[in-house]
Design a protein around this motif. Structure first.
Motif, mmCIF file in Angstrom:
data_model
loop_
_atom_site.group_PDB
_atom_site.id
_atom_site.type_symbol
_atom_site.label_atom_id
_atom_site.label_comp_id
_atom_site.label_asym_id
_atom_site.label_seq_id
_atom_site.Cartn_x
_atom_site.Cartn_y
_atom_site.Cartn_z
ATOM 1 N N CYS A 177 -137.456 -13.302 11.997
ATOM 2 C CA CYS A 177 -138.814 -13.833 11.859
ATOM 3 C C CYS A 177 -139.797 -13.242 12.855
ATOM 4 C CB CYS A 177 -138.805 -15.355 11.970
ATOM 5 S SG CYS A 177 -138.561 -15.975 13.656
ATOM 6 N N ALA A 178 -139.324 -12.397 13.793
ATOM 7 C CA ALA A 178 -140.153 -11.713 14.790
ATOM 8 C C ALA A 178 -140.698 -12.637 15.869
ATOM 9 C CB ALA A 178 -141.306 -10.964 14.125
ATOM 10 N N HIS A 179 -140.199 -13.865 15.971
ATOM 11 C CA HIS A 179 -140.587 -14.735 17.083
ATOM 12 C C HIS A 179 -140.212 -14.033 18.392
ATOM 13 C CE1 HIS A 179 -141.697 -18.665 18.733
ATOM 14 N NE2 HIS A 179 -140.690 -18.539 19.576
ATOM 15 N N SER A 180 -141.091 -14.074 19.390
ATOM 16 C CA SER A 180 -140.933 -13.212 20.560
ATOM 17 C C SER A 180 -140.102 -13.805 21.696
ATOM 18 C CB SER A 180 -142.315 -12.829 21.101
ATOM 19 O OG SER A 180 -143.011 -13.981 21.547
ATOM 20 N N ILE A 181 -139.741 -15.071 21.612
ATOM 21 C CA ILE A 181 -138.971 -15.722 22.664
ATOM 22 C C ILE A 181 -137.611 -16.140 22.121
ATOM 23 C CG2 ILE A 181 -138.855 -17.689 24.248
ATOM 24 C CD1 ILE A 181 -140.964 -15.625 25.003
ATOM 25 N N ALA A 182 -136.567 -15.857 22.886
ATOM 26 C CA ALA A 182 -135.220 -16.243 22.484
ATOM 27 C C ALA A 182 -134.587 -17.111 23.562
ATOM 28 C CB ALA A 182 -134.360 -15.014 22.243
ATOM 29 N N ALA A 183 -133.668 -17.954 23.139
ATOM 30 C CA ALA A 183 -132.931 -18.812 24.072
ATOM 31 C C ALA A 183 -131.522 -18.269 24.247
ATOM 32 C CB ALA A 183 -132.875 -20.243 23.530
ATOM 33 N N ARG A 184 -131.032 -18.278 25.489
ATOM 34 C CA ARG A 184 -129.670 -17.815 25.731
ATOM 35 C C ARG A 184 -128.698 -18.696 24.943
ATOM 36 N NH1 ARG A 184 -129.742 -13.952 29.362
ATOM 37 N NH2 ARG A 184 -131.449 -13.853 30.887
ATOM 38 N N PHE A 185 -127.712 -18.036 24.302
ATOM 39 C CA PHE A 185 -126.815 -18.767 23.403
ATOM 40 C C PHE A 185 -125.347 -18.595 23.784
ATOM 41 C CE2 PHE A 185 -124.364 -19.114 19.433
ATOM 42 C CZ PHE A 185 -124.763 -20.370 19.016
ATOM 43 N N PHE A 186 -124.888 -17.359 23.907
ATOM 44 C CA PHE A 186 -123.475 -17.124 24.207
ATOM 45 C C PHE A 186 -123.332 -15.803 24.957
ATOM 46 C CE2 PHE A 186 -119.151 -15.777 22.293
ATOM 47 C CZ PHE A 186 -118.483 -16.197 23.433
ATOM 48 N N PRO A 187 -123.269 -15.831 26.287
ATOM 49 C CA PRO A 187 -123.032 -14.606 27.060
ATOM 50 C C PRO A 187 -121.550 -14.255 26.999
ATOM 51 C CG PRO A 187 -123.309 -16.471 28.542
ATOM 52 C CD PRO A 187 -123.499 -17.012 27.148
ATOM 53 N N ALA A 188 -121.170 -13.425 26.051
ATOM 54 C CA ALA A 188 -119.759 -13.204 25.743
ATOM 55 C C ALA A 188 -119.104 -12.142 26.616
ATOM 56 C CB ALA A 188 -119.611 -12.814 24.274
ATOM 57 N N GLY A 189 -119.865 -11.452 27.453
ATOM 58 C CA GLY A 189 -119.278 -10.423 28.305
ATOM 59 C C GLY A 189 -119.238 -9.071 27.620
ATOM 60 N N GLU A 190 -118.357 -8.197 28.107
ATOM 61 C CA GLU A 190 -118.227 -6.859 27.548
ATOM 62 C C GLU A 190 -116.842 -6.700 26.930
ATOM 63 O OE1 GLU A 190 -119.226 -3.829 30.328
ATOM 64 O OE2 GLU A 190 -121.367 -4.361 30.329
ATOM 65 N N HIS A 191 -116.830 -6.276 25.669
ATOM 66 C CA HIS A 191 -115.570 -6.137 24.935
ATOM 67 C C HIS A 191 -115.618 -4.891 24.076
ATOM 68 C CE1 HIS A 191 -114.540 -10.221 26.161
ATOM 69 N NE2 HIS A 191 -115.766 -10.574 25.778
ATOM 70 N N HIS A 235 -118.545 -2.916 25.310
ATOM 71 C CA HIS A 235 -119.965 -3.015 24.984
ATOM 72 C C HIS A 235 -120.478 -4.425 25.296
ATOM 73 C CE1 HIS A 235 -119.449 0.801 22.936
ATOM 74 N NE2 HIS A 235 -118.419 0.272 22.283
ATOM 75 N N PRO A 236 -121.704 -4.533 25.761
ATOM 76 C CA PRO A 236 -122.243 -5.845 26.134
ATOM 77 C C PRO A 236 -122.501 -6.729 24.917
ATOM 78 C CG PRO A 236 -123.949 -4.186 26.301
ATOM 79 C CD PRO A 236 -122.672 -3.449 26.014
ATOM 80 N N GLN A 237 -122.073 -7.976 25.038
ATOM 81 C CA GLN A 237 -122.318 -8.959 23.986
ATOM 82 C C GLN A 237 -123.023 -10.159 24.606
ATOM 83 O OE1 GLN A 237 -118.917 -9.627 21.336
ATOM 84 N NE2 GLN A 237 -117.949 -7.773 22.142
ATOM 85 N N ASP A 238 -124.320 -10.198 24.383
ATOM 86 C CA ASP A 238 -125.152 -11.254 24.964
ATOM 87 C C ASP A 238 -125.961 -11.878 23.834
ATOM 88 O OD1 ASP A 238 -126.530 -12.939 26.579
ATOM 89 O OD2 ASP A 238 -127.549 -11.397 27.754
ATOM 90 N N PHE A 239 -125.403 -12.912 23.247
ATOM 91 C CA PHE A 239 -125.996 -13.508 22.053
ATOM 92 C C PHE A 239 -127.080 -14.517 22.427
ATOM 93 C CE2 PHE A 239 -121.825 -12.021 20.834
ATOM 94 C CZ PHE A 239 -122.102 -11.329 19.654
#
Length: 401
Positions: free
Chosen positions: A13-27, A47-51
């Motif tokens: 939707c192109a909304h410009s602000i995101a909330a941290r959800f799941f910092p999964a690390g690097e896998h 590879h970084p996984q920062d959802f």
């Protein structure tokens, strides 16, 4: 709260602000690495996984994803299609699509993989054209369908293949910009003489919120759709005919009539018209300036930076033919026109060396500049401004300035 928010544009939707959800690390990659040994598997790059999640449409995505980390050309994405319940889901969705199509349809599947879905459509219908696109071919892909081992280019390929339906199954979750593809399909369909449907399907993460499960999240899936975010994406394609869940709620799919709002089509047509007129205007004014240069008249361009410089660039007012550039701002005197190099003189130079023509690129300032010329005793045979595709006389011709 501010520490849990970051600047990241939602791919749906192109909304410009995101909330941290799941910092999964690097896998490492989970499905497309295909290591040939235990040692190779252990040495795979991480590879970084920062959802993060969009607070507007609820979409979840890895905002640190890089598409070039995925080896799609060498390792295709394979789906398991032999489960009994899954086969039932495939049959149901094929029938849903076929029931909305003519007897001999043109159907395109984007990211068809081994081609099982589009091949299944062809097997049910004994007439029509069934086409698969995928940058990676497998031995099974071309059996029974027309296949192109490349990406589908909506704005050109929609016109070439003129499909009655486009299928995108389990592809959108791999795309960094899914809305780009969806909107381009709608615009491509707008150029067709007949209607076109979109059938799209993605994994659904609604159950993640109920159960807290984390195995859904891996690098190859940059996007994770909720029912709400999938609906938001599909609404960008046109009119949603059907939106439903399958496979015990693990997937969400939609049948959409591809279309572009009338207002957007009108704006695009107006833009195309402006582009055509602008080409004519550039040629016309460039020719008028060339005529002025050949006439031997002394010409001054009033203004040498910003929009005045843009005028000089657009119409080819080079330093050789139009060396005299003046400005009302004394601080600009002694600097040079960007790109063309005329030295900008202070306007008073015109008091001692009269000119035949003053060209004022900034039309909205022309009345002020003419008043300034009168006040300072600067005269010219004509003052020209750009208007409606040509240079006109400010004093004698009609304009809104």
């Amino acid at each position: 709260m501010s520490n849990d928010l970051l600047n990241a544009a939602c791919p749906v939707c192109a909304h410009s602000i995101a909330a941290r959800f799941f910092p999964a690390g690097e896998h490492s990659l989970a499905t497309l690495a295909w290591p040939s040994s235990a040692k190779a598997a252990r040495e795979l790059p991480r590879h970084p996984q920062d959802f993060v999640q969009c607070p507007s449409c609820s979409h979840v995505w890895n905002h640190r994803f890089r598409y070039d980390a995925i080896p799609y050309e060498s390792n295709p994405n394979r789906m398991f299609n032999s489960g009994g319940i899954w086969k039932g889901h495939l049959a149901l969705t094929r029938d849903l699509l076929l029931n909305h199509l003519p007897a001999a349809p043109n159907v395109v599947e984007i990211g068809c993989g081994e081609g099982h879905f589009v091949r299944g459509l062809a097997q049910v219908r004994d007439a029509g054209r069934f086409i698969g696109f995928d940058p990676n071919a497998s031995p099974e892909t071309g059996h029974g369908v027309e296949f192109y081992a490349r990406l589908f280019e909506p704005l050109s390929d929609m016109a070439t293949f003129a499909p009655h339906a486009v299928v995108i199954r389990h592809v959108l979750e791999h795309l960094k910009e899914p809305a780009r593809l969806i909107e381009q399909l709608a615009w491509g369909a707008a150029s067709q003489t007949h209607a076109c449907l979109l059938f799209a399907e993605v994994p659904c993460i609604d159950r993640v919120f109920e159960t807290g499960r984390l195995a859904d999240f891996f690098y190859e899936h940059v996007s994770h759709f909720t029912t709400e975010s999938f609906r938001a994406l599909m609404s960008r394609a046109g009119e949603i005919i059907t939106l439903a869940h399958g496979y015990d709620g693990e997937v969400v799919y939609a049948l959409v009539r591809l279309e572009v709002p009338a207002q957007a089509r009108a704006r695009a047509q107006a833009a195309a018209s402006f582009a055509a007129r602008s080409a004519i205007s550039r040629e016309t004014i460039a020719q008028q300036l060339s005529s002025l240069a050949r006439s031997g008249k002394r010409v001054a361009i009033w203004g040498g930076t910003g929009k005045a410089a843009a005028f000089i660039h657009q119409f080819g007012a080079d330093a050789g033919r139009f060396p005299l550039v003046v400005d009302s701002d004394q601080q600009k005197a002694g600097t040079f026109v960007p790109g063309t190099g005329q030295k900008i003189e202070y306007r008073d130079v015109l008091k001692t060396a009269a000119v035949d023509v003053v060209v004022i690129p900034t039309q909205w300032r022309a009345r002020d500049i003419v008043a300034e010329m009168s006040r300072e005793g600067i005269s010219a045979g004509a003052v020209l401004i750009e208007h409606d595709g040509s240079l006109i006389d400010f004093a004698s011709e009609t304009h809104p300035y």
